[in-house]
Motif scaffolding. Structure first.
Motif, PDB file in Angstrom:
ATOM      1  N   ARG A  21       0.186   6.431   3.121  1.00 28.22           N
ATOM      2  CA  ARG A  21      -1.055   7.537   3.018  1.00 28.22           C
ATOM      3  C   ARG A  21      -0.676   8.570   4.294  1.00 28.22           C
ATOM      4  O   ARG A  21      -0.334   8.309   5.299  1.00 28.22           O
ATOM      5  N   LEU A  51       0.901  -1.272   0.136  1.00 29.77           N
ATOM      6  CA  LEU A  51      -0.126  -0.038  -0.219  1.00 29.77           C
ATOM      7  C   LEU A  51       0.842   1.286  -0.156  1.00 29.77           C
ATOM      8  O   LEU A  51       1.937   1.334   0.674  1.00 29.77           O
ATOM      9  N   ALA A 108      -3.887  -5.912   0.784  1.00 26.45           N
ATOM     10  CA  ALA A 108      -3.709  -4.997   1.856  1.00 26.45           C
ATOM     11  C   ALA A 108      -5.003  -4.126   2.243  1.00 26.45           C
ATOM     12  O   ALA A 108      -4.872  -3.007   3.023  1.00 26.45           O
ATOM     13  N   LEU A 109      -6.037  -4.248   1.310  1.00 22.17           N
ATOM     14  CA  LEU A 109      -7.138  -3.254   1.328  1.00 22.17           C
ATOM     15  C   LEU A 109      -8.306  -4.250   1.973  1.00 22.17           C
ATOM     16  O   LEU A 109      -9.340  -3.758   2.699  1.00 22.17           O
ATOM     17  N   ASN A 120      -2.093  -0.947  10.761  1.00 22.78           N
ATOM     18  CA  ASN A 120      -2.985  -0.511   9.646  1.00 22.78           C
ATOM     19  C   ASN A 120      -3.499  -1.851   9.064  1.00 22.78           C
ATOM     20  O   ASN A 120      -2.851  -2.055   7.835  1.00 22.78           O
ATOM     21  N   PRO A 121      -4.432  -2.513   9.288  1.00 23.16           N
ATOM     22  CA  PRO A 121      -4.850  -3.634   8.826  1.00 23.16           C
ATOM     23  C   PRO A 121      -5.574  -3.421   7.332  1.00 23.16           C
ATOM     24  O   PRO A 121      -6.243  -2.078   7.232  1.00 23.16           O
ATOM     25  N   PRO A 122      -5.883  -4.367   6.583  1.00 30.20           N
ATOM     26  CA  PRO A 122      -6.672  -4.113   5.548  1.00 30.20           C
ATOM     27  C   PRO A 122      -8.342  -4.085   6.015  1.00 30.20           C
ATOM     28  O   PRO A 122      -8.690  -4.865   6.857  1.00 30.20           O
ATOM     29  N   TYR A 123      -8.930  -2.867   5.665  1.00 28.22           N
ATOM     30  CA  TYR A 123     -10.113  -2.675   6.764  1.00 28.22           C
ATOM     31  C   TYR A 123     -11.238  -2.295   5.631  1.00 28.22           C
ATOM     32  O   TYR A 123     -12.338  -1.865   6.171  1.00 28.22           O
ATOM     33  N   ILE A 124     -11.100  -2.301   4.220  1.00 25.92           N
ATOM     34  CA  ILE A 124     -12.080  -1.820   3.411  1.00 25.92           C
ATOM     35  C   ILE A 124     -13.091  -3.084   3.082  1.00 25.92           C
ATOM     36  O   ILE A 124     -12.694  -4.401   3.145  1.00 25.92           O
TER      37      ILE A 124
HETATM   38  N1  GLN Z   1      -6.649   4.176   3.709  1.00 23.84           N
HETATM   39  C1  GLN Z   1      -6.671   3.150   2.685  1.00 23.84           C
HETATM   40  C2  GLN Z   1      -7.659   3.537   1.398  1.00 23.84           C
HETATM   41  O1  GLN Z   1      -8.336   4.319   1.573  1.00 23.84           O
HETATM   42  C3  GLN Z   1      -7.061   1.785   3.088  1.00 23.84           C
HETATM   43  C4  GLN Z   1      -6.004   1.108   4.119  1.00 23.84           C
HETATM   44  C5  GLN Z   1      -6.420  -0.253   4.698  1.00 23.84           C
HETATM   45  O2  GLN Z   1      -7.490  -0.837   4.390  1.00 23.84           O
HETATM   46  N2  GLN Z   1      -5.627  -0.347   5.741  1.00 23.84           N
HETATM   47  O3  GLN Z   1      -7.333   3.150   0.270  1.00 23.84           O
END
Ligand code: GLN
Length: 286
Positions: A97, A94, A216-217, A192-196
């Motif tokens: 950010r 990733l 990663a998402l 900062n795990p995948p969180y979407i």
């Molecule tokens: N912030 C990232 C995004 O909006 C997502 C990061 C995550 O899943 N850790 O693309």
């Protein structure tokens, strides 16, 4: 031979990116030109008449075409600034950010010299390495499931060690905690795990959706899978009073706080990012 000035070439690049619907067309056109010509941000203003050679122009045009196809700028330059440091990136990690700087800043406010830090899903290593770079005598472990990501993290470690030879980190290929030795303890675990949510990924901008690593998402159906998994195991690896830090999505604070409470964390706090959105949750282990 055509004589092309820096200003003209920049304008042409900007127009092409704008036409392709790239949001930051002017900025990206300038950054790519600086990247190709080895110039800095003053050149456009102060030396717009500088000649751009045929070779530079060819290379620039190629990069503009790639950026116009929504390849992220950072994949073209191979770099991203984060916490005032330059990190190597590619499409296996990733891109760091700005939002994640809030996580690092918050963790820095709470860490002490000499502690052990574990970064779960380290990716480029930008979180762990920034923490080590701006503290003293801490040791870091970064785990990631992706070999390719770990190669990037190790390269970033190597580069930062040139400035800070005393930095101490190791990177381990591991599915979350799987490859860590039992009994290994840390004062801080950060992630900062995948969180979407899986069904949201296809609505993200093409730069993210098509070019950044899905692993990663993707936080699975409700986006919370990794918070549950990591929080459930974190206590085994945290010292008494150790701290767990997470980056979260803007609408996940309540759920992540609940998960942490349920697993025995206390003094749980939520921190907002510069846009005023919930971005970080942290808490203490017993
Ligand atoms: N912030 C990232 C995004 O909006 C997502 C990061 C995550 O899943 N850790 O693309």
């Amino acid at each position: 031979m055509v004589y092309r000035t820096y200003q003209e070439v920049y304008r042409e690049g900007e127009a092409q990116l704008r036409q392709a619907g790239i949001e930051e067309a002017a900025l990206d056109a300038r950054l790519l030109l600086e990247y190709v010509c080895g110039t800095d941000r003053n050149t456009l203003l102060a030396h717009g008449e500088r000649e751009v050679s045929e070779a530079e122009y060819e290379r620039y045009s190629g990069l503009i075409a790639q950026r116009a196809s929504h390849i992220p700028l950072q994949h073209l330059t191979g770099e991203q600034e984060f916490m005032g440091l330059t990190f190597t990136v590619n499409n296996k990690v990733l891109v760091p950010r700005q939002d994640t700087e809030v996580l690092v800043e918050e963790a820095l406010r709470h860490l002490h010299d000499g502690i052990r830090i574990l970064d779960v899903g380290t990716g480029s290593g930008c979180i762990l390495l920034s923490l080590l770079r701006y503290s003293n005598d801490c040791t870091g472990t970064g785990v990631d499931l992706s070999k390719e990501a770990l190669a990037v993290a190790r390269e970033n470690y190597r580069r930062l060690r040139e400035q800070r030879p005393d930095m101490e980190a190791c990177f381990i290929e591991s599915d979350l905690f799987a490859e860590l030795q039992t009994g290994q303890q840390y004062e801080m675990i950060i992630s900062n795990p995948p969180y979407i949510r899986t069904n949201v990924i296809d609505t993200l901008m093409p730069e993210v959706r098509e070019h950044e690593p899905r692993m990663a998402l993707d936080g699975q159906a409700d986006g919370l899978y990794f918070y549950r998994e990591i929080t459930h195991r974190a206590g085994e690896y945290l010292t008494h009073g150790g701290m767990l830090f997470y980056e979260i999505g803007y609408d996940q604070a309540e759920d992540v706080c609940k998960i942490m409470e349920r697993e025995g964390f206390w003094e749980i706090e939520v921190v907002k990012d510069f846009a005023g959105l919930d971005r970080v949750v942290y808490g203490n282990w017993r």
